[in-house]
Design an enzyme around this catalytic site. Structure first.
Site, short mmCIF file in Angstrom:
data_model
loop_
_atom_site.label_atom_id
_atom_site.label_comp_id
_atom_site.label_asym_id
_atom_site.label_seq_id
_atom_site.Cartn_x
_atom_site.Cartn_y
_atom_site.Cartn_z
CE LYS A 257 2.51 -4.24 -2.17
NZ LYS A 257 1.29 -4.58 -2.86
NE ARG B 202 -1.81 1.62 -2.28
CZ ARG B 202 -1.10 1.22 -1.22
NH1 ARG B 202 -0.02 0.48 -1.36
NH2 ARG B 202 -1.50 1.56 0.00
C1 9MG Z 1 -3.45 -1.10 0.29
N1 9MG Z 1 -2.54 -1.76 -0.64
C2 9MG Z 1 -1.33 -2.32 -0.32
N2 9MG Z 1 -0.78 -2.85 -1.43
C3 9MG Z 1 -1.65 -2.60 -2.44
C4 9MG Z 1 -1.66 -2.91 -3.81
O1 9MG Z 1 -0.68 -3.60 -4.38
N3 9MG Z 1 -2.71 -2.52 -4.55
C5 9MG Z 1 -3.74 -1.84 -3.99
N4 9MG Z 1 -4.76 -1.47 -4.79
N5 9MG Z 1 -3.79 -1.52 -2.68
C6 9MG Z 1 -2.77 -1.92 -1.94
#
Ligand code: 9MG
Length: 289
Positions: free
Chosen positions: A232, A266
């Protein structure tokens, strides 16, 4: 706090944290261009074989969840119609469900996509809009799917232009507390819930780092924490590197998140994230009780 997450008919023990691999079925995602079968986003069409190959590779690397999304939620991303989103994600979910034993998560806010995704085999709803669209709560409550409730200030279209908090940590915790409580009132068992501070969603770089610095405060919500920092812009801002050179920075943030309570990471980079999870577990096991 319970460490068991109910995902459909499976009980996932999160006492060892898990990795959720990202499978973006969108033309403008973070470096997922390999899923395109045409290099112009106008003619975007998902290549099902490539999507399955990538998902299988992530599972081999250790991902317990695969999160499939057909709508980009990056700031300023184009709005995707219901049919377009269905066409992007449902064939992948069906094919993946028939081929691999993995918890399939669908990254969507649209109730109809949720419904069709669950029918196709998805068992976790990852809704960055926290069930705010009409009908979304009903779909989740009438299923046995798990739900990740994420915090976002504003909407993806405008979220990075009007950001304002008195205290970002207090406000994100209060938001998630309220959402968890509404889910419980609607009959969704706490064992099906995950919470997520929503890094990058209506937050400045400073807000994101403040949330990361105080991540252990989220344990007061007694709900397993999912964290998404992979590649990010908050990582790019700290190391001044483009998106394809943010692996080490993402893993540094991952190590911190794991040490401060994250239970699911994630990530685009499953192998490296699993290494961080394993080292974190080795440290946790070595701690004197
Ligand atoms: C779809 N998406 C993109 N970034 C995310 C994040 O930080 N958390 C979750 N739950 N979904 C995300």
């Amino acid at each position: 706090m319970t460490q068991i997450l109910s995902v459909g008919d499976r009980q996932i023990d999160l006492s060892t944290p898990a990795c959720m691999g990202i499978l973006n079925a969108t033309p403008d995602s973070f470096s997922d261009g390999a899923l395109l079968n045409d290099d112009s986003s106008k003619n975007f069409k998902i290549d099902l074989d490539k999507a399955l190959t990538r998902a299988e590779a992530m599972v081999k690397e250790g991902a317990l969840f695969i999160d499939i999304g057909g709508e980009s939620t990056r700031p300023g991303a184009a709005i995707v119609s219901l049919q377009e989103e269905i066409d992007r994600v449902i064939p992948i979910i069906e094919a993946l469900h028939s081929r691999i034993d993995v918890c399939i998560s669908v990254d969507t806010s649209k109730p109809e996509v949720m419904k069709q995704a669950i029918a196709a085999g998805a068992r976790l709803i990852n809704d960055v809009r926290a069930l705010s669209l009409d009908g979304a709560m009903d779909v989740v409550k009438n299923s046995n799917a798990a739900l990740c409730v994420m915090h976002m200030q504003g909407k993806p279209e405008t979220m990075q232009s009007t950001i304002s908090y008195d205290d970002v940590v207090d406000e994100v915790i209060a938001f998630l507390r309220e959402k968890v409580s509404v889910c419980k009132e609607n009959g969704i068992s706490p064992s099906r819930l995950l919470i997520d501070p929503g890094f990058g969603f209506g937050k400045t770089v400073e807000h994101n780092y403040r949330l990361l610095a105080e991540l252990s405060r989220f344990s007061e919500l007694q709900t397993p924490l999912l964290v998404g920092v992979s590649r990010k812009s908050m990582i790019g801002a700290a190391i001044d590197r483009p998106v394809d050179q943010r692996l080490a920075g993402s893993i540094a943030a991952t190590a911190h998140a794991l040490a401060h309570g994250a239970k699911i990471m994630r990530s685009h980079d499953v192998a490296a994230t699993m290494d961080a999870i394993r080292v974190n577990s080795a440290i946790s096991s070595a701690r004197k009780s």
